[in-house]
Design a protein around this motif. Structure first.
Motif, mmCIF file in Angstrom:
data_model
loop_
_atom_site.group_PDB
_atom_site.id
_atom_site.type_symbol
_atom_site.label_atom_id
_atom_site.label_comp_id
_atom_site.label_asym_id
_atom_site.label_seq_id
_atom_site.Cartn_x
_atom_site.Cartn_y
_atom_site.Cartn_z
ATOM 1 N N LEU A 153 51.643 40.665 145.608
ATOM 2 C CA LEU A 153 50.677 39.579 145.511
ATOM 3 C C LEU A 153 50.045 39.559 144.125
ATOM 4 O O LEU A 153 50.205 40.485 143.330
ATOM 5 C CB LEU A 153 49.595 39.747 146.589
ATOM 6 C CG LEU A 153 50.097 39.745 148.043
ATOM 7 C CD1 LEU A 153 48.968 40.077 149.002
ATOM 8 C CD2 LEU A 153 50.715 38.399 148.396
ATOM 9 N N GLU A 154 49.287 38.509 143.834
ATOM 10 C CA GLU A 154 48.710 38.341 142.514
ATOM 11 C C GLU A 154 47.566 39.325 142.286
ATOM 12 O O GLU A 154 46.845 39.700 143.217
ATOM 13 C CB GLU A 154 48.201 36.902 142.331
ATOM 14 C CG GLU A 154 49.307 35.856 142.402
ATOM 15 C CD GLU A 154 48.752 34.460 142.198
ATOM 16 O OE1 GLU A 154 47.559 34.329 141.851
ATOM 17 O OE2 GLU A 154 49.509 33.499 142.381
ATOM 18 N N GLU A 155 47.364 39.702 141.029
ATOM 19 C CA GLU A 155 46.318 40.647 140.682
ATOM 20 C C GLU A 155 44.929 40.093 140.990
ATOM 21 O O GLU A 155 44.019 40.846 141.344
ATOM 22 C CB GLU A 155 46.408 41.013 139.199
ATOM 23 C CG GLU A 155 47.669 41.780 138.835
ATOM 24 C CD GLU A 155 47.786 42.003 137.339
ATOM 25 O OE1 GLU A 155 47.036 41.332 136.582
ATOM 26 O OE2 GLU A 155 48.607 42.825 136.923
ATOM 27 N N ARG A 156 44.751 38.793 140.858
ATOM 28 C CA ARG A 156 43.436 38.188 141.081
ATOM 29 C C ARG A 156 42.948 38.421 142.507
ATOM 30 O O ARG A 156 41.740 38.423 142.757
ATOM 31 C CB ARG A 156 43.487 36.683 140.812
ATOM 32 C CG ARG A 156 44.389 35.926 141.780
ATOM 33 C CD ARG A 156 44.222 34.426 141.716
ATOM 34 N NE ARG A 156 45.067 33.772 142.717
ATOM 35 C CZ ARG A 156 44.729 33.636 143.984
ATOM 36 N NH1 ARG A 156 43.566 34.112 144.417
ATOM 37 N NH2 ARG A 156 45.540 33.037 144.849
ATOM 38 N N LEU A 157 43.876 38.630 143.467
ATOM 39 C CA LEU A 157 43.479 38.829 144.853
ATOM 40 C C LEU A 157 42.645 40.092 145.005
ATOM 41 O O LEU A 157 41.723 40.131 145.829
ATOM 42 C CB LEU A 157 44.720 38.907 145.749
ATOM 43 C CG LEU A 157 44.455 39.170 147.241
ATOM 44 C CD1 LEU A 157 43.589 38.070 147.843
ATOM 45 C CD2 LEU A 157 45.761 39.310 148.004
ATOM 46 N N ALA A 158 42.942 41.123 144.212
ATOM 47 C CA ALA A 158 42.172 42.367 144.311
ATOM 48 C C ALA A 158 40.704 42.116 143.985
ATOM 49 O O ALA A 158 39.805 42.585 144.689
ATOM 50 C CB ALA A 158 42.760 43.420 143.370
ATOM 51 N N GLY A 159 40.444 41.377 142.929
ATOM 52 C CA GLY A 159 39.069 41.050 142.586
ATOM 53 C C GLY A 159 38.415 40.164 143.624
ATOM 54 O O GLY A 159 37.218 40.319 143.931
ATOM 55 N N LEU A 160 39.176 39.237 144.194
ATOM 56 C CA LEU A 160 38.641 38.348 145.218
ATOM 57 C C LEU A 160 38.255 39.124 146.473
ATOM 58 O O LEU A 160 37.221 38.858 147.093
ATOM 59 C CB LEU A 160 39.674 37.270 145.548
ATOM 60 C CG LEU A 160 39.256 36.184 146.544
ATOM 61 C CD1 LEU A 160 38.042 35.426 146.024
ATOM 62 C CD2 LEU A 160 40.409 35.224 146.804
ATOM 63 N N LEU A 161 39.074 40.100 146.858
ATOM 64 C CA LEU A 161 38.772 40.915 148.029
ATOM 65 C C LEU A 161 37.484 41.718 147.830
ATOM 66 O O LEU A 161 36.624 41.776 148.717
ATOM 67 C CB LEU A 161 39.933 41.862 148.334
ATOM 68 C CG LEU A 161 41.248 41.220 148.800
ATOM 69 C CD1 LEU A 161 42.331 42.284 148.949
ATOM 70 C CD2 LEU A 161 41.058 40.470 150.105
ATOM 71 N N MET A 162 37.333 42.322 146.642
ATOM 72 C CA MET A 162 36.134 43.110 146.374
ATOM 73 C C MET A 162 34.892 42.230 146.325
ATOM 74 O O MET A 162 33.827 42.587 146.839
ATOM 75 C CB MET A 162 36.299 43.875 145.056
ATOM 76 C CG MET A 162 37.332 44.967 145.094
ATOM 77 S SD MET A 162 37.392 45.892 143.548
ATOM 78 C CE MET A 162 38.780 46.987 143.857
ATOM 79 N N GLY A 163 35.020 41.073 145.697
ATOM 80 C CA GLY A 163 33.888 40.165 145.609
ATOM 81 C C GLY A 163 33.468 39.626 146.964
ATOM 82 O O GLY A 163 32.279 39.494 147.256
#
Length: 390
Positions: free
Chosen positions: A246-256
């Motif tokens: 999956l895209e790297e941006r998803l990791a930040g979205l999950l944490m946020g």
């Protein structure tokens, strides 16, 4: 309404500066921590074991440095000056990570500077407590508002960190963190009060808290909880990108997303704890953690991972909200020792998480890390059952 009243009473420049520094330091940390494992893997190019080793070194040095600086500040130091030094160290460590890619330099000088920078937060809360005590105001509500600033920073910080790292590179991201620490230095220097140390309370008998069965069980349970959380933070970005594709941006979205949901659960925990007691609330939190880590073992879609963050928010929001006060209630008259135990459970969890996550990911898989985390969450649930309700 109590929260609104606290905000109104805290609208003077000094109180607002405490809130501003808390939020800005939270942003500086939230720009660095979520992407660290990805940075070490992609930019520095090290294998999973060395990534886990970095986190372990960071946690051990953090305990030693913060303990030493904390003792010095209680004995002789001006907390405002120490906070300025810590924020300055934050600027330096951000610049080091922005322009250096040598692992052992980052794991030595970088960890040392980062540990000094990390001491800013507890010293900030200590200075705020001394300030509101001198003003004759309630400390608990103001402290709650300050803690909420960290959660708010983690709503914004992780998605922003991944967006900057992906769009402009890690160097630019760390420069943004350096700027945040510079802003903190300016606010601290201009508005935070410089207070004399409080009068000593005299010698007190030293009693080993480890002999108390309830305190011992709570410490072990909290350590296991924070181990799970730290393993998730270390492992999740690499699991998302390398195993799920999956895209790297998803990791930040999950944490946020988790950080945004933590705020109301943190406040709700304080409200319902007075009615039901701390153990039922903590059991609810750990049960949510078991569901969360169990869900990570089978759910792999972007939407389902986002939905799982509700259970992650219940888990961390309640533990972070009532964990410290649980120790304090079990240890009346020893608030300092109780607070240290709670803080050390977080740091001990980070040490264990770094070692476990690195070894399991290298010998098994990133998915296997969540299998271990789910097992540790079950053990934490059993540990909480052994603590008396207060």
């Amino acid at each position: 309404m109590k929260l609104v009243s606290a905000l109104r009473r805290g609208s003077d420049p000094v109180s607002l500066s405490f809130l501003g520094v808390t939020f800005t330091t939270g942003m500086a940390v939230a720009l660095q921590v979520p992407t660290l494992s990805l940075f070490l893997a992609q930019e520095v190019g090290v294998r999973p074991f060395l990534i886990g080793l970095f986190y372990t070194i960071n946690a051990v040095v953090g305990i030693l440095v913060s303990q030493w600086l904390g003792q010095r500040s209680d004995l002789r130091g001006d907390r405002k000056q120490l906070i300025l030094i810590c924020c300055g160290a934050g600027v330096l460590v951000s610049l080091l990570f922005a322009f250096n890619r040598h692992y052992w330099l980052l794991a030595s000088l970088g960890v040392l500077l980062g540990s000094i920078a990390g001491t800013a937060s507890p010293q900030l809360f200590a200075l705020a407590r001394e300030h509101v005590d001198r003003e004759g105001r309630r400390a608990d509500m103001f402290s709650s508002v300050m803690r909420a600033q960290f959660s708010l920073a983690w709503v914004i910080g992780p998605p922003l960190a991944f967006a900057i790292a992906i769009g402009y590179g890690f160097s630019f991201m760390y420069l943004a963190s350096a700027l945040a620490f510079l802003v903190c230095c300016a606010i601290v220097w201009r508005w935070l009060p410089s207070l004399p140390l409080p009068a000593p309370l005299g010698d007190r008998p030293k009693v080993s808290s480890w002999r108390d069965r309830d305190v011992r069980a709570l410490f072990i349970a909290c350590t296991l909880m924070w181990t799970c959380n730290s393993m998730y933070l270390i492992n999740m970005p690499l699991y998302i990108t390398r195993e799920l594709g999956l895209e790297e941006r998803l990791a930040g979205l999950l944490m946020g997303t988790a950080a945004a949901l933590e705020i109301p659960f943190m406040l709700l925990a304080g409200h319902y704890t007075a009615r039901f007691g701390k153990r039922p609330m903590l059991l609810l939190a750990v049960l949510a953690g078991v569901i969360f880590y169990g869900g990570l073992l089978s759910l792999t879609g972007e939407r389902t991972l986002l939905m799982l963050q509700l259970f992650n928010a219940i888990f961390i929001g309640i533990v972070a909200g009532i964990g410290m006060s649980y120790f304090q209630d079990l240890m009346p008259g020893r608030a300092g020792v109780a607070t240290t135990l709670f803080t050390n459970s977080i740091r001990t969890g980070s040490i264990l998480a770094g070692a476990i996550a690195g070894l399991v990911a290298e010998w098994w898989s990133f998915h296997g890390v969540f299998v271990v985390a789910a097992g540790l969450a079950v053990l934490a649930l059993l540990g909480c059952l052994r603590v008396r309700n207060v």
